[in-house]
Design a protein around this motif. Structure first.
Motif, PDB file in Angstrom:
ATOM      1  N   LEU A  95       0.826  -1.207   0.000  1.00 23.38           N
ATOM      2  CA  LEU A  95       0.000   0.000   0.000  1.00 23.38           C
ATOM      3  C   LEU A  95       0.862   1.260   0.000  1.00 23.38           C
ATOM      4  O   LEU A  95       0.492   2.275  -0.605  1.00 23.38           O
ATOM      5  CB  LEU A  95      -0.927  -0.013   1.213  1.00 23.38           C
ATOM      6  CG  LEU A  95      -2.097  -1.006   1.148  1.00 23.38           C
ATOM      7  CD1 LEU A  95      -2.814  -1.081   2.489  1.00 23.38           C
ATOM      8  CD2 LEU A  95      -3.082  -0.607   0.052  1.00 23.38           C
ATOM      9  N   LEU A  96       2.004   1.228   0.684  1.00 19.99           N
ATOM     10  CA  LEU A  96       2.905   2.375   0.669  1.00 19.99           C
ATOM     11  C   LEU A  96       3.416   2.658  -0.740  1.00 19.99           C
ATOM     12  O   LEU A  96       3.592   3.818  -1.134  1.00 19.99           O
ATOM     13  CB  LEU A  96       4.071   2.134   1.626  1.00 19.99           C
ATOM     14  CG  LEU A  96       3.761   2.216   3.131  1.00 19.99           C
ATOM     15  CD1 LEU A  96       5.005   1.870   3.946  1.00 19.99           C
ATOM     16  CD2 LEU A  96       3.252   3.601   3.512  1.00 19.99           C
ATOM     17  N   ASP A  97       3.659   1.601  -1.494  1.00 17.70           N
ATOM     18  CA  ASP A  97       4.130   1.776  -2.867  1.00 17.70           C
ATOM     19  C   ASP A  97       3.030   2.282  -3.793  1.00 17.70           C
ATOM     20  O   ASP A  97       3.309   2.996  -4.760  1.00 17.70           O
ATOM     21  CB  ASP A  97       4.691   0.459  -3.409  1.00 17.70           C
ATOM     22  CG  ASP A  97       5.939  -0.001  -2.652  1.00 17.70           C
ATOM     23  OD1 ASP A  97       6.638   0.868  -2.104  1.00 17.70           O
ATOM     24  OD2 ASP A  97       6.188  -1.226  -2.604  1.00 17.70           O
ATOM     25  N   ILE A  98       1.773   1.896  -3.498  1.00 22.11           N
ATOM     26  CA  ILE A  98       0.659   2.300  -4.364  1.00 22.11           C
ATOM     27  C   ILE A  98       0.349   3.784  -4.182  1.00 22.11           C
ATOM     28  O   ILE A  98       0.227   4.541  -5.137  1.00 22.11           O
ATOM     29  CB  ILE A  98      -0.587   1.438  -4.075  1.00 22.11           C
ATOM     30  CG1 ILE A  98      -0.329  -0.018  -4.472  1.00 22.11           C
ATOM     31  CG2 ILE A  98      -1.800   1.980  -4.818  1.00 22.11           C
ATOM     32  CD1 ILE A  98      -1.428  -0.965  -4.063  1.00 22.11           C
ATOM     33  N   GLY A  99       0.209   4.214  -2.930  1.00 28.02           N
ATOM     34  CA  GLY A  99      -0.092   5.608  -2.647  1.00 28.02           C
ATOM     35  C   GLY A  99      -1.516   5.981  -3.018  1.00 28.02           C
ATOM     36  O   GLY A  99      -2.292   5.174  -3.542  1.00 28.02           O
ATOM     37  N   GLY A 100      -1.898   7.219  -2.729  1.00 21.15           N
ATOM     38  CA  GLY A 100      -3.243   7.687  -3.039  1.00 21.15           C
ATOM     39  C   GLY A 100      -4.158   7.651  -1.824  1.00 21.15           C
ATOM     40  O   GLY A 100      -3.837   7.054  -0.788  1.00 21.15           O
ATOM     41  N   ALA A 101      -5.319   8.274  -1.964  1.00 24.59           N
ATOM     42  CA  ALA A 101      -6.257   8.377  -0.845  1.00 24.59           C
ATOM     43  C   ALA A 101      -6.808   7.009  -0.440  1.00 24.59           C
ATOM     44  O   ALA A 101      -6.911   6.692   0.751  1.00 24.59           O
ATOM     45  CB  ALA A 101      -7.402   9.322  -1.224  1.00 24.59           C
ATOM     46  N   ALA A 102      -7.174   6.199  -1.436  1.00 22.61           N
ATOM     47  CA  ALA A 102      -7.741   4.892  -1.120  1.00 22.61           C
ATOM     48  C   ALA A 102      -6.719   4.005  -0.412  1.00 22.61           C
ATOM     49  O   ALA A 102      -7.032   3.322   0.579  1.00 22.61           O
ATOM     50  CB  ALA A 102      -8.243   4.210  -2.390  1.00 22.61           C
ATOM     51  N   ALA A 103      -5.478   3.993  -0.908  1.00 21.71           N
ATOM     52  CA  ALA A 103      -4.433   3.183  -0.282  1.00 21.71           C
ATOM     53  C   ALA A 103      -4.138   3.671   1.126  1.00 21.71           C
ATOM     54  O   ALA A 103      -3.944   2.863   2.055  1.00 21.71           O
ATOM     55  CB  ALA A 103      -3.174   3.208  -1.138  1.00 21.71           C
ATOM     56  N   SER A 104      -4.113   4.987   1.332  1.00 23.67           N
ATOM     57  CA  SER A 104      -3.855   5.528   2.663  1.00 23.67           C
ATOM     58  C   SER A 104      -4.974   5.176   3.627  1.00 23.67           C
ATOM     59  O   SER A 104      -4.734   4.857   4.799  1.00 23.67           O
ATOM     60  CB  SER A 104      -3.693   7.049   2.583  1.00 23.67           C
ATOM     61  OG  SER A 104      -2.610   7.410   1.747  1.00 23.67           O
ATOM     62  N   THR A 105      -6.214   5.204   3.134  1.00 23.90           N
ATOM     63  CA  THR A 105      -7.355   4.842   3.986  1.00 23.90           C
ATOM     64  C   THR A 105      -7.286   3.381   4.405  1.00 23.90           C
ATOM     65  O   THR A 105      -7.489   3.039   5.583  1.00 23.90           O
ATOM     66  CB  THR A 105      -8.670   5.113   3.244  1.00 23.90           C
ATOM     67  OG1 THR A 105      -8.724   6.482   2.854  1.00 23.90           O
ATOM     68  CG2 THR A 105      -9.859   4.798   4.138  1.00 23.90           C
ATOM     69  N   LEU A 106      -7.005   2.511   3.445  1.00 18.09           N
ATOM     70  CA  LEU A 106      -6.896   1.092   3.776  1.00 18.09           C
ATOM     71  C   LEU A 106      -5.720   0.843   4.709  1.00 18.09           C
ATOM     72  O   LEU A 106      -5.812   0.016   5.634  1.00 18.09           O
ATOM     73  CB  LEU A 106      -6.755   0.264   2.496  1.00 18.09           C
ATOM     74  CG  LEU A 106      -6.667  -1.258   2.687  1.00 18.09           C
ATOM     75  CD1 LEU A 106      -7.872  -1.796   3.444  1.00 18.09           C
ATOM     76  CD2 LEU A 106      -6.517  -1.967   1.347  1.00 18.09           C
TER      77      LEU A 106
END
Length: 548
Positions: A443-454
């Protein structure tokens, strides 16, 4: 062409073995329960061994990790097709492990609560194996109905008004989901003209724009059916009461049932809506992410609010389903690899904890006898009831702790509960931490609001799960001084100990398991290899045709 070697028939063996065993036990009539128990255990052990053999075989094949079997020897896409890849083999091993553990536990007493218990277990395993191995939508529906029909009876196994009430709700929800399943399949067949999953994946990019809306509608209806079976919010209110009301072995088997819905979403979404699917690429991905996030949050709050361990575990199953569905929606192989590892650990932990529920409740259900009532007339003389020396270690009741032994049964239950609670909460050093760490890193590599929320919810849900399970542990193990130790039979401890050993092995061999799940995730996100393997399968020539 020459006939297939015996090893190629391993793909169909997990389906035929429980079917044949169930038929044989039905022929034995209502009696001979000891013989049925032996047949059931032998079949479950053999089925698990076959599933492990399939897993090892597909793992040894490298990139071409597919075993394709044509049961009716009809050409693709007209006949039934069974496919074993890394994902289906992993799910088959989980189904066999959970089924065997629940069966061994039931041998102590639950097998006597109904006439057809052993038959139902085998039919449940048949439905699970078939759902994970089939490669066409209609047979997926058939195997869904087989496993659901067996689960209806297993939920009611043992009787009681609570089981009947929860069972009727469970049956109603799943019947509606099955109806939606059929409608979605019919719509997709009307658009593509096929039910073979690989053939659907080939034809989706060719669907004209005028039919694209109908295609998406059919896929959405099918997704609702799968998500209802996966207990995704807001379609999951049936799960906690149903799983809490079920008997311990039935609830343990149910730990893998929600994963069937997750498996169906993962299989079809990665196969039919990859980046190369044209206008349908990634269809519904955002919905999966946010539905999974909402489900994870709902499950975590439900765990914290639950006062009964069985309901708490139901919400933990919901939280794990939400985690998996959200991870699927991102379409990232690295995240999906960690999610598959987490799927294995959470399923085994949930199975073991459902078995532990009954054992933990036994010591709380012992009624006080006449000798336990304090009438105030049994006080000891002061020289016998004097205070201990100041240096003595005392408990909360100011009684000496020196020389006090912990009963073996209570010690076993305490260690097992603590270990599996750590797995569910994702605490180090057990397997739950490895799976969550792999997902958090992705998730750290993906980034973005959705990844940060998860990311934030994964951390917060682990904390809430730890608090909820700690509270339950304190209630069961820190306030038991005045209760007799629970009576636990050896056969009841064997499956729990085996599941605990499996969880430890997942950590010891964590690198190899993670490599397997990441390879499986990579294969899922490169569906062309699956499509080529299925569509290139050819029927075996008859001996007479081969002689011409």
């Amino acid at each position: 062409m020459t006939p297939l070697p015996w090893s190629d028939h391993l793909v169909v063996a997990p389906v035929l073995l429980p079917l044949g065993t169930a038929a044989l036990m039905l022929m034995l009539g209502e009696g001979r329960r000891s013989l049925k128990a032996v047949l059931n255990v032998a079949s479950a052990v053999l089925g698990l061994a076959i599933a492990v053999a399939l897993l090892l075989r597909v793992d040894a094949q490298g990139a071409a990790a597919f075993g394709v079997y044509l049961p009716g020897n009809w050409p693709v896409p007209f006949g039934i097709v069974l496919v074993a890849d890394r994902l289906s083999a992993l799910m088959a091993v989980l189904a066999g492990s959970v089924g065997l553990a629940a069966l061994l536990y039931a041998l102590a007493r639950w097998q006597h609560a109904g006439v057809y218990f052993h038959v139902l277990v085998q039919l449940q395993l048949m439905g699970l194996y078939g759902a994970f191995l089939t490669a066409d939508l209609f047979n997926l529906f058939v195997f869904f109905e087989v496993l659901l029909a067996a689960s209806y009876a297993l939920l009611l196994h043992g009787g009681g008004i609570e089981r009947v009430r929860a069972g009727l709700h469970y049956i109603a929800v799943n019947l509606v989901a099955s109806l939606l399943f059929l409608i979605g399949v019919a719509v997709l067949y009307g658009v593509t003209g096929t039910l073979n999953m690989a053939d659907i994946a080939l034809k989706l990019p060719q669907v004209p724009d005028s039919d694209r809306g109908l295609l998406h509608a059919g896929a959405a209806i099918l997704a609702v059916a799968f998500l209802a079976k996966a207990a995704v919010w807001p379609l999951n209110f049936w799960l906690p009461p149903a799983y809490a009301a079920a008997s311990a072995p039935a609830a343990a088997v149910f730990a893998v049932l929600t994963k069937v819905g997750v498996y169906a979403v993962l299989r079809l979404w990665t196969l039919c809506f990859p980046p190369g699917a044209g206008a349908s690429a990634g269809f519904g991905g955002d919905v999966l992410v946010w539905a999974g996030v909402a489900t994870l949050g709902f499950g975590a709050i439900g765990m914290l609010a639950s006062q009964q361990l069985a309901r708490l575990l139901g919400f933990s199953v919901i939280a794990s389903s939400g985690t998996l569905v959200a991870a699927i929606g991102f379409g990232a192989p690295a995240l999906a690899g960690g999610a598959l590892y987490y799927l294995a650990t959470s399923t085994l932990a949930a199975c073991a904890l459902f078995l532990l529920v009954e054992l933990l409740e036994r010591s709380r259900e012992v009624e006080l006898g006449p000798r336990d009532i304090d009438d105030g007339n049994d006080a000891l003389p002061v020289f016998f009831d004097a205070e201990p020396p100041p240096s003595t270690n005392l408990d909360d009741n100011e009684e000496a702790l020196i020389g006090r032994a912990i009963p073996a049964a209570l010690a076993f239950l305490g260690v097992s509960f603590t270990a599996f609670a750590m797995v569910v909460a994702g605490l180090p050093p057990l397997a739950g931490f490895v799976g969550k760490l792999a997902m958090l890193s992705a998730l750290l590599d993906i980034g973005g609001a959705a990844a940060s929320t998860l990311f934030a919810l994964l951390v917060a849900s682990g904390l809430l799960a730890a608090l909820a399970l700690m509270r339950v542990g304190m209630r069961h193990f820190w306030t038991t001084q005045d209760r007799p130790p629970p009576r636990v039979r050896v056969v009841e401890t064997l499956p729990i100990a085996a599941l605990l050993a499996a969880s430890v092995l997942l950590v010891v061999h964590g690198e190899a398991v993670l490599r397997y799940t990441r390879d499986g995730a990579d294969a899922l996100h490169a569906p062309a290899r699956y499509v080529d393997a299925v569509m290139s399968a050819r029927p075996v020539a008859r001996p007479a045709e081969g002689a011409r």
